[in-house]
Scaffold this motif. Structure first.
Motif, PDB file in Angstrom:
ATOM      1  N   ALA A 244       4.383   4.764  -7.659  1.00 17.41           N
ATOM      2  CA  ALA A 244       4.431   4.112  -6.348  1.00 17.41           C
ATOM      3  C   ALA A 244       3.457   2.938  -6.282  1.00 17.41           C
ATOM      4  N   THR A 245       2.264   3.095  -6.855  1.00 19.63           N
ATOM      5  CA  THR A 245       1.269   2.021  -6.783  1.00 19.63           C
ATOM      6  C   THR A 245       1.641   0.827  -7.654  1.00 19.63           C
ATOM      7  N   GLN A 246       2.476   1.032  -8.646  1.00 18.04           N
ATOM      8  CA  GLN A 246       2.904  -0.094  -9.484  1.00 18.04           C
ATOM      9  C   GLN A 246       3.699  -1.112  -8.679  1.00 18.04           C
ATOM     10  N   ALA A 247       4.415  -0.651  -7.661  1.00 14.42           N
ATOM     11  CA  ALA A 247       5.207  -1.549  -6.817  1.00 14.42           C
ATOM     12  C   ALA A 247       4.496  -1.925  -5.533  1.00 14.42           C
TER      13      ALA A 247
ATOM     14  N   GLY B 284       0.815  -1.203   0.000  1.00 15.79           N
ATOM     15  CA  GLY B 284       0.000   0.000   0.000  1.00 15.79           C
ATOM     16  C   GLY B 284       0.847   1.250   0.000  1.00 15.79           C
ATOM     17  N   VAL B 285       0.182   2.366  -0.289  1.00 19.65           N
ATOM     18  CA  VAL B 285       0.851   3.666  -0.353  1.00 19.65           C
ATOM     19  C   VAL B 285       0.181   4.611   0.628  1.00 19.65           C
ATOM     20  N   VAL B 286       0.994   5.290   1.436  1.00 20.00           N
ATOM     21  CA  VAL B 286       0.500   6.309   2.349  1.00 20.00           C
ATOM     22  C   VAL B 286       1.095   7.645   1.919  1.00 20.00           C
TER      23      VAL B 286
ATOM     24  N   VAL C 200       4.861  -0.627   3.807  1.00 18.04           N
ATOM     25  CA  VAL C 200       4.141   0.331   2.974  1.00 18.04           C
ATOM     26  C   VAL C 200       5.110   1.368   2.416  1.00 18.04           C
ATOM     27  N   THR C 201       4.721   1.945   1.294  1.00 16.91           N
ATOM     28  CA  THR C 201       5.437   3.084   0.730  1.00 16.91           C
ATOM     29  C   THR C 201       4.872   4.367   1.328  1.00 16.91           C
TER      30      THR C 201
ATOM     31  N   ALA D  21       1.719  11.440 -11.407  1.00 17.58           N
ATOM     32  CA  ALA D  21       2.702  10.513 -11.977  1.00 17.58           C
ATOM     33  C   ALA D  21       3.464   9.775 -10.879  1.00 17.58           C
ATOM     34  N   ALA D  22       3.848  10.479  -9.837  1.00 15.41           N
ATOM     35  CA  ALA D  22       4.579   9.838  -8.740  1.00 15.41           C
ATOM     36  C   ALA D  22       3.705   8.827  -8.012  1.00 15.41           C
TER      37      ALA D  22
END
Length: 311
Positions: free
Chosen positions: A225-228, A185-187, A206-207, A220-221
């Motif tokens: 991030a969500t691709q990984a 997940g991304v925070v 988490v990222t 874009a960023a």
């Protein structure tokens, strides 16, 4: 450590010395910090009194003559009270200015609800063409303020706060910073909430992205991030909860995703107390954030921090 607002008058005073286009308009608030600048530049430091609508109108007039005006007062008096002038005098007329607020969200609880503005960024979102900076440290505030003044004739909002992270990070007025990398997940931590988010996500896989410029949103960023890390996203913002969820949805519109917006709640807290008590009441302290983030992401401990940039 000094505060973001402590940096305002010295930074703007230097800008007045460096650039003859720069002018400052205030409405009493902050006047003591500009006393020396007023002596040196009496034609470009203007105190309109407690007239916030005139503050914006005068700034728009200066912009139409080719000046680069910086307008400053508390957020509730800069965005909410003169919103019609922000909409028409600046937006409708195509005039640019740099709006620099203080007393973000609940920064001065003793002032009561009249001096609170957790909905300022959401309100500006109803207008077109605004850049919004939310620094998380005095060094970042100075950098972003200079960036805003140099940004041609754009409409820019710089949101200052007494809340601050322990140290500043490199910011450029456009991009988010990857602070920690993970796979579950991304925070996205905005401005002064980064330290709380880092504490809350310690040991979680988490990222963590750090955003100090939220409009335009660095889509874009986020996509990279969500691709990984997957397309579950948590936004942690120091103003109205959910303000940037639409921006996340737009960034990920072509992929299935979930988003949780955390921030200041809509309910008015009438026992004004302290900043720290408001942080806890809105669930923005590290312990509350950990519970809410973990519950949403179902995160596991482990490899968090691998390849971290600047953690």
């Amino acid at each position: 450590m000094d505060t973001m607002r402590d940096r305002l008058a010295p930074t703007v005073s230097r800008l007045l010395d460096e650039d003859p286009r720069v002018a400052v308009v205030i409405a009493v608030v902050g006047k003591d910090g500009f006393a020396e600048a007023l002596r040196r530049h009496p034609d470009r430091v203007i105190n309109v009194g407690i007239r916030e609508q005139l503050l914006v109108g005068a700034g728009a007039g200066l912009a139409l003559t080719g000046m680069r005006p910086i307008l400053h007062t508390f957020a509730s008096f800069l965005v909410e009270r003169p919103f019609e002038q922000v909409k028409l005098d600046l937006g409708h007329q195509g005039a640019g200015a740099v709006l620099v607020s203080a007393a973000a969200s609940f920064d001065w609880p003793a002032g009561g609800y009249t001096h609170m503005a957790p909905g300022d960024v959401a309100l500006l979102d109803t207008l077109d063409g605004w850049t919004v900076h939310v620094p998380g440290h005095p060094d970042e505030a100075e950098t972003l303020l200079r960036h805003a003044v140099a940004a041609g004739d754009d409409k820019v909002y710089v949101r200052l706060s007494v809340q601050s992270n322990a140290y500043g990070r490199p910011v450029d007025g456009e991009h988010v910073v990857t602070v920690r990398e993970g796979r579950s997940g991304v925070v996205v931590a905005v401005g002064p909430l980064l330290d709380a988010v880092l504490s809350a996500t310690e040991g979680l896989d988490v990222t963590v992205l750090y955003a100090t410029t939220v409009r335009p949103f660095d889509a874009a960023a986020l996509r990279r991030a969500t691709q990984a890390a997957g397309t579950d996203v948590v936004l942690v913002e120091p103003y109205l909860a959910g303000t940037s969820t639409a921006a996340v949805n737009d960034a990920l519109r072509d992929v299935p995703h979930r988003v949780l917006g955390l921030g200041v709640g809509r309910a008015e807290l009438r026992r004004y107390g302290t900043v720290e008590e408001h942080v806890a009441a809105h669930g923005l302290d590290a312990r509350s954030l950990r519970e809410r983030i973990s519950a949403f992401l179902g995160t596991r401990t482990g490899a968090a921090g691998a390849g971290a940039a600047g953690a």
